[in-house]
Write an enzyme that holds these catalytic residues in place. Structure first.
Site, PDB file in Angstrom:
ATOM      1  N   CYS A   1      49.660  28.550  33.953  1.00 31.65           N
ATOM      2  CA  CYS A   1      49.878  28.757  32.524  1.00 31.65           C
ATOM      3  C   CYS A   1      51.268  28.281  32.116  1.00 31.65           C
ATOM      4  O   CYS A   1      51.429  27.624  31.087  1.00 31.65           O
ATOM      5  CB  CYS A   1      49.695  30.228  32.178  1.00 31.65           C
ATOM      6  SG  CYS A   1      49.796  30.587  30.410  1.00 31.65           S
TER       7      CYS A   1
ATOM      8  N   CYS B   1      45.379  37.830  32.755  1.00 30.07           N
ATOM      9  CA  CYS B   1      45.176  38.153  31.339  1.00 30.07           C
ATOM     10  C   CYS B   1      43.770  37.855  30.855  1.00 30.07           C
ATOM     11  O   CYS B   1      43.281  38.515  29.930  1.00 30.07           O
ATOM     12  CB  CYS B   1      46.211  37.432  30.483  1.00 30.07           C
ATOM     13  SG  CYS B   1      45.999  35.643  30.387  1.00 30.07           S
TER      14      CYS B   1
END
Length: 353
Positions: A96, A195
């Site tokens: 990410c 997440c």
């Protein structure tokens, strides 16, 4: 601004430093809310966007939500799924930062005329004595140091970054500062786990997305000890959930030593058989001056793992020899190299022996 305390205080410090600050929240995972109304464990829910907006209001800065969910799905979620399907162990937070926050987000910000990207990561950027890009260093607070997940960011992107929390003595000080500024997120729990896996059960999440192929659990001599439903979600070093039919002769626990998506075999054995002293990576990313063969550096192989002394034996692709064995090194993990506090660079682990 993720909606947490760290990015809120980072934005506040950027305002104090005299920057013209705009808060941006990333909409990354659509529908990432657990069933039953429980709060998600990640950092990109609708609730988090609301927390970020309220923090921006307190700071008196503009606030926007940018939808990068398609990029996140392709570069992080799909990568995570494909890596596990191939029998590897990826770190989605590394991906990410590499492909979304310090690539897609930063590129969009620069295209819109912004000068830099400030984040709530616990790491430091130090000026280069020769006038080059800043060098990345560990945070002052070793317990919160996040330099490992930034070791994939190249110098030209670090040159456009601000890390206001790098010198924070401790997380408690950051929370106290947030409370003093009237930020409601001062006591908000930290995000953790993955997440885009709302309930934290990555193995069940993967089972819904990767076709299961049952296989055999074997010992190192090839004897069949049991069966498994599929290698997806298993990783080198795993102990639980192996469904081994009979205990080891010495009564000791068994761990996954290797797995094959081709044959479906999972090989298990005692913990000491997980020790590795040679780690081979792919092409490296250098965050500053590169390493050279013969350099004595520190190697970190997990986000919160200990640093291990090593010698660089090849630079591209990267290979290091560890002074002492490290247990449970798996392909797909990130190898980050340090020279003191300075992050030298990183590579994805391809093999270890």
């Amino acid at each position: 601004m993720s909606g947490g305390v760290d990015s809120a205080v980072a934005a506040a410090r950027a305002v104090d430093a005299g920057h013209e600050v705009v808060g941006v929240h990333l909409a990354l995972s659509r529908g990432a809310t657990p069933a039953g109304g429980a709060r998600a464990r990640g950092c990109c829910t609708v609730e988090d966007a609301g927390d970020a907006r309220r923090a921006a209001d307190v700071l008196g800065i503009p606030f926007y939500v940018w939808d990068l969910s398609e990029r996140f799905a392709a570069d992080v979620v799909d990568d995570f799924t494909a890596e596990y399907a191939a029998g590897r162990t990826p770190n989605p937070c590394v991906r990410c930062n590499e492909r979304v926050k310090f690539a897609a987000l930063l590129d969009r910000a620069l295209a819109l005329g912004f000068d830099a990207l400030a984040t709530g990561h616990y790491a430091r950027l130090e000026p280069d004595a020769a006038g080059g890009p800043p060098t990345l260093h560990r945070a002052r607070d070793a317990a919160k140091d996040q330099s490992y997940v930034l070791a994939v960011v190249p110098p030209h992107r670090l040159a456009r970054a601000l890390l206001p929390l790098g010198d924070a003595p401790a997380k408690a000080d950051v929370r106290a500062e947030a409370a003093g500024r009237g930020l409601a997120v001062a006591d908000k729990p930290d995000s953790h786990d993955i997440c885009f896996v709302p309930d934290g059960d990555a193995r069940a999440w993967l089972a819904q997305r990767v076709p299961s192929r049952p296989g055999l659990v074997r010992d190192e001599e090839g004897a069949v000890l049991g069966e498994h439903d599929g290698v997806t979600g298993l990783t080198v070093g795993q102990r639980r959930g192996l469904r081994v039919g009979r205990p080891a002769a010495d009564g000791r626990p068994r761990y996954v030593l290797s797995l094959s998506v081709v044959t479906g075999d999972v090989v298990v054995g005692p913990a000491e058989r997980l020790d590795r002293t040679v780690v081979t990576g792919g092409p490296p990313t250098w965050t500053g001056p590169p390493a050279a063969v013969g350099d004595r550096l520190g190697a970190q192989l997990r986000a919160h793992g200990a640093e291990a002394a090593c010698t660089v034996t090849a630079a591209d692709p990267l290979e290091v020899v560890l002074d002492a064995p490290v247990r449970g090194v798996a392909p797909g993990q990130t190898l980050a190299l340090y020279d003191g506090t300075r992050v030298v660079g990183s590579a994805t682990v391809e093999a270890a022996r």
